[in-house]
Scaffold this motif. Structure first.
Motif, PDB file in Angstrom:
ATOM      1  N   ARG A 198      39.465  29.426  39.132  1.00 25.79           N
ATOM      2  CA  ARG A 198      38.467  29.539  38.089  1.00 25.79           C
ATOM      3  C   ARG A 198      39.173  29.575  36.741  1.00 25.79           C
ATOM      4  NH1 ARG A 198      34.863  34.632  39.879  1.00 25.79           N
ATOM      5  NH2 ARG A 198      36.904  35.483  40.399  1.00 25.79           N
ATOM      6  N   VAL A 199      38.433  29.270  35.698  1.00 24.80           N
ATOM      7  CA  VAL A 199      38.977  29.313  34.341  1.00 24.80           C
ATOM      8  C   VAL A 199      38.671  30.688  33.756  1.00 24.80           C
ATOM      9  CG1 VAL A 199      38.911  28.298  32.045  1.00 24.80           C
ATOM     10  CG2 VAL A 199      38.663  26.844  34.066  1.00 24.80           C
ATOM     11  N   ALA A 200      39.696  31.369  33.277  1.00 21.93           N
ATOM     12  CA  ALA A 200      39.547  32.721  32.747  1.00 21.93           C
ATOM     13  C   ALA A 200      40.030  32.774  31.305  1.00 21.93           C
ATOM     14  CB  ALA A 200      40.320  33.719  33.593  1.00 21.93           C
ATOM     15  N   LEU A 201      39.126  33.056  30.375  1.00 23.12           N
ATOM     16  CA  LEU A 201      39.484  33.233  28.972  1.00 23.12           C
ATOM     17  C   LEU A 201      39.744  34.712  28.741  1.00 23.12           C
ATOM     18  CD1 LEU A 201      39.718  31.955  26.100  1.00 23.12           C
ATOM     19  CD2 LEU A 201      37.293  32.527  25.801  1.00 23.12           C
ATOM     20  N   VAL A 202      40.959  35.060  28.354  1.00 23.83           N
ATOM     21  CA  VAL A 202      41.345  36.447  28.112  1.00 23.83           C
ATOM     22  C   VAL A 202      41.526  36.631  26.615  1.00 23.83           C
ATOM     23  CG1 VAL A 202      43.017  38.269  28.597  1.00 23.83           C
ATOM     24  CG2 VAL A 202      42.469  36.577  30.365  1.00 23.83           C
ATOM     25  N   VAL A 203      40.661  37.421  25.999  1.00 27.15           N
ATOM     26  CA  VAL A 203      40.720  37.661  24.556  1.00 27.15           C
ATOM     27  C   VAL A 203      41.517  38.935  24.323  1.00 27.15           C
ATOM     28  CG1 VAL A 203      39.415  38.044  22.442  1.00 27.15           C
ATOM     29  CG2 VAL A 203      38.507  36.527  24.222  1.00 27.15           C
ATOM     30  N   GLY A 204      42.643  38.777  23.647  1.00 26.54           N
ATOM     31  CA  GLY A 204      43.591  39.861  23.452  1.00 26.54           C
ATOM     32  C   GLY A 204      44.823  39.574  24.283  1.00 26.54           C
ATOM     33  N   ALA A 205      45.881  39.065  23.636  1.00 26.32           N
ATOM     34  CA  ALA A 205      47.037  38.575  24.388  1.00 26.32           C
ATOM     35  C   ALA A 205      48.126  39.623  24.573  1.00 26.32           C
ATOM     36  CB  ALA A 205      47.629  37.349  23.683  1.00 26.32           C
ATOM     37  N   ALA A 206      48.009  40.762  23.897  1.00 28.30           N
ATOM     38  CA  ALA A 206      49.081  41.751  23.964  1.00 28.30           C
ATOM     39  C   ALA A 206      48.838  42.742  25.089  1.00 28.30           C
ATOM     40  CB  ALA A 206      49.185  42.491  22.634  1.00 28.30           C
ATOM     41  N   ASP A 207      49.919  43.263  25.666  1.00 26.62           N
ATOM     42  CA  ASP A 207      49.886  44.395  26.578  1.00 26.62           C
ATOM     43  C   ASP A 207      48.888  44.198  27.721  1.00 26.62           C
ATOM     44  OD1 ASP A 207      51.804  45.609  24.930  1.00 26.62           O
ATOM     45  OD2 ASP A 207      50.252  46.381  23.609  1.00 26.62           O
ATOM     46  N   ARG A 237      47.746  38.707  36.233  1.00 33.88           N
ATOM     47  CA  ARG A 237      47.113  39.013  37.518  1.00 33.88           C
ATOM     48  C   ARG A 237      46.106  37.929  37.900  1.00 33.88           C
ATOM     49  NH1 ARG A 237      45.690  42.784  41.652  1.00 33.88           N
ATOM     50  NH2 ARG A 237      44.503  41.393  43.017  1.00 33.88           N
ATOM     51  N   LEU A 238      45.316  37.463  36.934  1.00 30.82           N
ATOM     52  CA  LEU A 238      44.319  36.445  37.248  1.00 30.82           C
ATOM     53  C   LEU A 238      44.981  35.127  37.653  1.00 30.82           C
ATOM     54  CD1 LEU A 238      41.516  37.106  34.610  1.00 30.82           C
ATOM     55  CD2 LEU A 238      41.826  38.043  36.909  1.00 30.82           C
ATOM     56  N   ALA A 239      46.119  34.834  37.053  1.00 29.18           N
ATOM     57  CA  ALA A 239      46.869  33.650  37.476  1.00 29.18           C
ATOM     58  C   ALA A 239      47.316  33.798  38.929  1.00 29.18           C
ATOM     59  CB  ALA A 239      48.067  33.427  36.567  1.00 29.18           C
ATOM     60  N   ALA A 240      47.770  34.999  39.290  1.00 31.08           N
ATOM     61  CA  ALA A 240      48.180  35.250  40.668  1.00 31.08           C
ATOM     62  C   ALA A 240      46.994  35.146  41.624  1.00 31.08           C
ATOM     63  CB  ALA A 240      48.822  36.635  40.774  1.00 31.08           C
ATOM     64  N   ASP A 241      45.798  35.437  41.127  1.00 35.07           N
ATOM     65  CA  ASP A 241      44.584  35.333  41.946  1.00 35.07           C
ATOM     66  C   ASP A 241      44.097  33.896  42.091  1.00 35.07           C
ATOM     67  OD1 ASP A 241      44.468  38.052  42.353  1.00 35.07           O
ATOM     68  OD2 ASP A 241      42.953  38.430  40.825  1.00 35.07           O
ATOM     69  N   GLY A 242      44.722  32.980  41.376  1.00 33.39           N
ATOM     70  CA  GLY A 242      44.314  31.587  41.481  1.00 33.39           C
ATOM     71  C   GLY A 242      43.494  31.091  40.314  1.00 33.39           C
ATOM     72  N   CYS A 243      43.299  31.932  39.301  1.00 34.78           N
ATOM     73  CA  CYS A 243      42.578  31.494  38.100  1.00 34.78           C
ATOM     74  C   CYS A 243      43.516  30.720  37.175  1.00 34.78           C
ATOM     75  CB  CYS A 243      42.027  32.701  37.341  1.00 34.78           C
ATOM     76  SG  CYS A 243      40.669  33.554  38.144  1.00 34.78           S
ATOM     77  N   GLU A 244      42.927  29.937  36.312  1.00 32.18           N
ATOM     78  CA  GLU A 244      43.678  29.310  35.223  1.00 32.18           C
ATOM     79  C   GLU A 244      43.422  30.121  33.964  1.00 32.18           C
ATOM     80  OE1 GLU A 244      43.864  25.253  32.522  1.00 32.18           O
ATOM     81  OE2 GLU A 244      42.846  25.195  34.464  1.00 32.18           O
ATOM     82  N   PRO A 245      44.384  30.948  33.532  1.00 32.13           N
ATOM     83  CA  PRO A 245      44.139  31.783  32.359  1.00 32.13           C
ATOM     84  C   PRO A 245      44.323  31.011  31.064  1.00 32.13           C
ATOM     85  CG  PRO A 245      46.324  32.231  33.219  1.00 32.13           C
ATOM     86  CD  PRO A 245      45.697  31.214  34.141  1.00 32.13           C
ATOM     87  N   ILE A 246      43.492  31.334  30.085  1.00 33.84           N
ATOM     88  CA  ILE A 246      43.642  30.830  28.724  1.00 33.84           C
ATOM     89  C   ILE A 246      43.691  32.049  27.818  1.00 33.84           C
ATOM     90  CG2 ILE A 246      42.588  29.486  26.865  1.00 33.84           C
ATOM     91  CD1 ILE A 246      41.219  27.793  29.012  1.00 33.84           C
ATOM     92  N   LEU A 247      44.782  32.214  27.089  1.00 37.04           N
ATOM     93  CA  LEU A 247      44.973  33.379  26.238  1.00 37.04           C
ATOM     94  C   LEU A 247      44.419  33.114  24.843  1.00 37.04           C
ATOM     95  CD1 LEU A 247      48.590  34.540  27.126  1.00 37.04           C
ATOM     96  CD2 LEU A 247      46.480  35.781  27.584  1.00 37.04           C
TER      97      LEU A 247
END
Length: 246
Positions: A4-13, A21-31
């Motif tokens: 799945r595509v996961a948009l993560v708002v807030g790239a620090a910490d 973690r979401l990448a390890a779960d198989g998601c495609e993260p976008i920071l």
């Protein structure tokens, strides 16, 4: 978990830990971050064998501007919607103690009002990003939202306001099949060791060991699992048992 595509708002910490973690779960993260998400993306790439997540640098004061920049970033990555949106943004000095009586107007705007505006901007755009895929929204704010903190009043105020906004969104967006949940870690998951011994420290009442950013990322992953499809409007407290509310 299917990709799945996961948009993560807030790239620090915490945001970096969640994206990893979401990448390890198989998601495609976008920071996504108002600052430079590049360093976090590079660290994630190093841990993933060189696969660097896409990044979006976006201001959060205006929903139209945020919508435009995020849409462009998604198109560049080959997407037009997202399955997951996780909001983790917290200003760098939000957890620096400030006595209530000495707060200046500028400090209140920066630490209490601006974070609410930023979170509201994301929420105003999130529904259209998530609705095509019946996606999931997770808000991450410190647990001081639930109980306050003597010298962290602006941060506690902003966190609880954002939590209320997220719960309202959960009610409104349920018709679209979008779930909205909240994760509230203790301040030590943010690395705020300088707050040991203050009114937010309940170490004697929690599981052994400190809360970490990885613990928060694991909790987010739980809320995104298929088995959590009926959870919405829920606050998951990641503090080892300090609050045990409600």
């Amino acid at each position: 978990m299917a990709e799945r595509v996961a948009l993560v708002v807030g790239a620090a910490d915490l945001g970096e830990a969640v994206a990893h973690r979401l990448a390890a779960d198989g998601c495609e993260p976008i920071l996504c971050d108002p600052g430079d998400p590049g360093p976090a993306a590079a660290r994630i790439a190093a841990a993933r064998g060189g696969v660097e997540p896409a990044t979006v640098r976006a201001a959060l004061k205006d929903p139209d501007e945020f919508r435009t920049v995020v849409a462009a970033g998604l198109r560049a990555a080959g997407h037009d919607a997202v399955d997951v949106l996780v909001y983790t943004l917290l200003s760098a000095d939000a957890l620096s103690p400030r006595p209530l009586a000495t707060l200046t107007e500028a400090e209140w705007h920066r630490l209490a009002e601006d974070p609410v505006r930023h979170g509201l901007t994301v929420l105003q755009v999130a529904r259209e990003l998530l609705a095509p895929r019946r996606g999931r929204f997770v808000l991450v704010v410190p647990a001081i939202a639930l109980e306050g903190a003597a010298d962290l009043v602006p941060a506690a105020t902003a966190a609880e306001t954002l939590r209320a906004l997220a719960k309202s969104a959960a009610r409104r967006w349920a018709v679209d099949g979008i779930t909205v949940n909240i994760v509230t870690p203790d301040v030590f998951a943010y690395g705020a060791e300088h707050l040991r011994g203050t009114d937010v420290d309940r170490g004697e009442a929690v599981l052994p060991g400190p809360s970490t950013a990885r613990d928060v990322a694991d909790a987010v992953s739980l809320l995104l699992a298929p088995a959590a499809a009926r959870l919405t409007g829920t606050t998951l407290i990641v503090d080892g048992g300090a609050l045990m509310t409600p």
